[in-house]
Design an enzyme around this catalytic site. Structure first.
Site, PDB file in Angstrom:
ATOM      1  N   HIS A  16       7.828  -2.984   2.708  1.00 48.36           N
ATOM      2  CA  HIS A  16       6.719  -2.345   3.423  1.00 48.36           C
ATOM      3  C   HIS A  16       6.017  -1.383   2.473  1.00 48.36           C
ATOM      4  O   HIS A  16       6.620  -0.411   2.067  1.00 48.36           O
ATOM      5  CB  HIS A  16       7.277  -1.586   4.636  1.00 48.36           C
ATOM      6  N   THR A  25      -3.796  -1.096   6.258  1.00 50.79           N
ATOM      7  CA  THR A  25      -2.410  -1.266   5.829  1.00 50.79           C
ATOM      8  C   THR A  25      -1.477  -0.595   6.826  1.00 50.79           C
ATOM      9  O   THR A  25      -1.730   0.548   7.224  1.00 50.79           O
ATOM     10  CB  THR A  25      -2.227  -0.650   4.430  1.00 50.79           C
ATOM     11  N   SER A  26      -0.407  -1.295   7.223  1.00 51.16           N
ATOM     12  CA  SER A  26       0.611  -0.763   8.128  1.00 51.16           C
ATOM     13  C   SER A  26      -0.039  -0.294   9.433  1.00 51.16           C
ATOM     14  O   SER A  26      -0.560  -1.112  10.182  1.00 51.16           O
ATOM     15  CB  SER A  26       1.386   0.347   7.405  1.00 51.16           C
ATOM     16  N   SER A  27      -0.029   1.017   9.720  1.00 53.53           N
ATOM     17  CA  SER A  27      -0.690   1.504  10.938  1.00 53.53           C
ATOM     18  C   SER A  27      -2.164   1.071  10.945  1.00 53.53           C
ATOM     19  O   SER A  27      -2.723   0.720  11.997  1.00 53.53           O
ATOM     20  CB  SER A  27      -0.586   3.028  11.006  1.00 53.53           C
TER      21      SER A  27
END
Ligand SMILES: *[C@@H]1O[C@H](CO)[C@@H](O)[C@H](O)[C@H]1NC(C)=O
Ligand SMILES: *[C@@H]1O[C@H](CO)[C@@H](O)[C@H](O)[C@H]1NC(C)=O
Length: 290
Positions: free
Chosen positions: A274, A138-140
């Site tokens: 986000h 997720t994300s990074s």
């Protein structure tokens, strides 16, 4: 209303409660130049041979946070696969290195090499089926998923990223790439595809399949990144940039599920910021793990 809230909370807690505990591998697991940490979850009942899922946390996150905050360990209890939860190095702010040339290049170093080493360790020592090795995040962690798809296509058979960016989009001297984050790093499909191919020059094998998820209200990694990812992976797989199918309200209301071919899917979540919540069951289905 209150009772409903309590019930939903209880069900959610049950859904994420693995039977066993998260463990840390404290011994040497191979080249790890940036001192990433290796945590893992082995369910009591392993499939024979077990598959492997590498599940990577978001910025400011930890292995523990991703272990307790996602459904993967619970599903591992049901399906018998092993989960590795890498944790980013101390002093990284909990983020992954997705910008250095080393991390973006096969066996050249960076956080990606530490994660590749954990993966190879599991294949070599835990009897993991090397043909069933996958990554998600997720994300990074989603950005690291695309890094692994480009730099280690020999190791992974598939990757699924929630609210990430294209492989190499963050490349450059700084850990944070504002141009990419704002969705202003626009390139042609050929350029994006070449970037992936530069991750492991000369690699001629079957590339891992890719699934990307993004929210239209994302103001951290702007939604244009979703469309840049589509350019990139359709180029890599030689697919048309127009989806074969794009089903609305799938897998839930407000989402649209676009399929470009057997190896690439892109799901856009209307009004979601986000990050897009992990859809663990869709991820496992895409990998053929469920
Ligand atoms: C990236 O790293 C590889 C492997 O270490 C090296 O061969 C290459 O020259 C580097 N590229 C750049 C642009 O620094
Ligand atoms: C799929 O359809 C939705 C709704 O029309 C649209 O917003 C989205 O951009 C489409 N996805 C792709 C990948 O074209």
């Amino acid at each position: 209303m209150l009772i409903n809230t309590i019930l939903v909370g209880a069900l959610a807690a049950v859904a994420h409660a693995a039977q066993g505990t998260l463990q840390q591998m404290t011994g040497d697991f191979g080249p790890n130049p940036t001192n990433t940490f290796m945590f893992f979850y082995k369910p009591a009942q392993l499939a024979n041979p077990p598959s492997l899922l590498v599940a990577m946390h978001f910025c400011t996150g930890t292995a523990e946070a991703y272990f307790t905050g996602t459904q993967y360990a619970d599903l591992a209890d049901q399906l018998g696969f092993i989960v590795i939860y890498p944790q980013s190095p101390d002093g990284s702010g909990g983020c992954w290195d997705v910008h250095t040339n080393a991390t973006l290049t096969h066996n050249a170093g960076g956080d990606s090499l530490g994660i590749a080493s954990m993966t190879r360790f599991a294949i070599d020592n835990w009897g993991v089926d090397a043909n069933r090795v996958f990554a998600t995040g997720t994300s990074s962690g989603a950005m690291m998923t695309s890094v692994l798809m480009g730099a280690y296509p020999d190791l992974f058979k598939g990757g699924a990223g929630f609210s990430g960016v294209a492989f190499g989009c963050f490349e450059g001297p700084d850990a944070w790439n504002e141009q990419c984050a704002l969705g202003e790093r626009i390139m042609t499909p050929q350029q994006w595809g070449d970037l992936v191919r530069s991750g492991f020059p000369g690699f001629a094998g079957q590339r891992p399949k890719v699934q990307v998820w993004h929210g239209t209200a994302d103001t951290t990694l702007f939604p244009q990144n979703f469309f840049e990812e589509i350019k990139q992976w359709t180029n890599v797989f030689g697919y048309s940039a127009t989806p074969i199918s794009n089903i609305t309200n799938d897998p839930q209301a407000g989402y649209s599920f676009a399929t470009f071919g057997p190896n690439f899917e892109a799901i856009l979540a209307q009004g979601v910021g986000h990050t897009v919540p992990e859809h663990a069951e869709n991820v496992l289905e895409f990998f053929g793990l469920s």
